[in-house]
Design a protein around this motif. Sequence first.
Motif, short mmCIF file in Angstrom:
data_model
loop_
_atom_site.label_atom_id
_atom_site.label_comp_id
_atom_site.label_asym_id
_atom_site.label_seq_id
_atom_site.Cartn_x
_atom_site.Cartn_y
_atom_site.Cartn_z
N CYS A 1 -36.25 31.32 1.08
CA CYS A 1 -36.89 32.35 1.91
C CYS A 1 -36.65 32.10 3.39
CB CYS A 1 -38.38 32.44 1.62
SG CYS A 1 -39.38 31.17 2.44
N CYS B 1 -41.87 25.13 1.49
CA CYS B 1 -42.64 25.97 0.57
C CYS B 1 -42.88 25.18 -0.72
CB CYS B 1 -41.87 27.24 0.22
SG CYS B 1 -41.67 28.39 1.58
N HIS C 1 -44.55 30.55 -1.85
CA HIS C 1 -44.07 30.43 -0.47
C HIS C 1 -45.18 30.01 0.48
CE1 HIS C 1 -40.13 31.55 -1.74
NE2 HIS C 1 -40.74 32.42 -2.55
N CYS D 1 -36.32 26.35 1.97
CA CYS D 1 -36.56 27.27 0.85
C CYS D 1 -35.60 28.45 1.00
CB CYS D 1 -38.01 27.75 0.92
SG CYS D 1 -38.46 28.92 -0.38
ZN LIG Z 1 -40.27 29.98 0.64
#
Ligand SMILES: [Zn+2]
Length: 318
Positions: A176, A181, A164, A174
Amino acid sequence: MSEPVVIGVDVGATKILVGAVTRDGKILASRRSLIDGRSKTTTVQSIEDAITEFMNAWNRPRPLAMGIGLVGQIDPPAGLWLEAMNLPIKQPVPLGQQLSDRFGIPIALDNDVHAAALAEMRWGMGTESADFIYLNVGTGISAGLVLDGRLVRGTQNYAGELGHMVVQPHGPLCPCGRRGCVEPIASGGGMLARVEEQLIHFPDSALHRQEKALTTQSIFSAADSGDTLAVRISSDAIQALSIALVNLVNLLNPEWIIYGGGTLSDGWLIERVRANVETQPLLMTRQSLKGILPSRLKPEQVGLLGAACLAWNLGELE
Ligand SMILES: [Zn+2]
């Protein structure tokens, strides 16, 4: 007298490997089974059953301890399996306590990448170097950071989430929540997903004509033949992983980068990344980087060795 052993339990997203491992890292016996991942209860039961079956067949000396390497996030001192993305573990499971009650020996838990980095410290590059990065590129990307002979854990054992690190500020989204990332661009899982997404825009791509399931090896060989989509996906991966590693080399000044994981095993991606990581860091950090090498631990054994290493480290921890 028989050699003392510990039990290693390598828990992946679909399989469990249980084995007996000596202090010098020799696997005396091992057994593989499947995880029934329908629920938290069946997942934990699969782990207990796999260990029970191995222990029943193991009629040699009683193991000294047991180490469990798991996918997901772990609290090692508390023996908690906090959560796993690919298994139905969303609330903390007191796996350490449960297994030590069941089997009556000390239990150590950690995530699979930390476990592999610890095995690399005990039986691999750590026998020669106190400063190295253990890089794993497979379905995802993560790293074990070994500095001054210690694995860097951070305050809650999350350190090493290299996947990340942002390498393209306006790059793909991503899971996340951030953009660009390195993991969705340069991991095996990320590259395959990007090909699936973009294939519709490249009707002539050779990647439409795969006989078997698409692999990163097929992307790399299509790139060698000049396939536009494959060239784009693999060039992005080379650039993303290079930026992440160059940043890491400047930040940590490692002596070696040791790598494992399926996506790097054929050498295609890492050889192209190597050219950048050997030339782009600051003069002093690149001069002190001695090399980028595959782990000398066998890829099919490193998970089990990592888990066993957790058990061997019990009591030897500071
Ligand atoms: Zn990420």
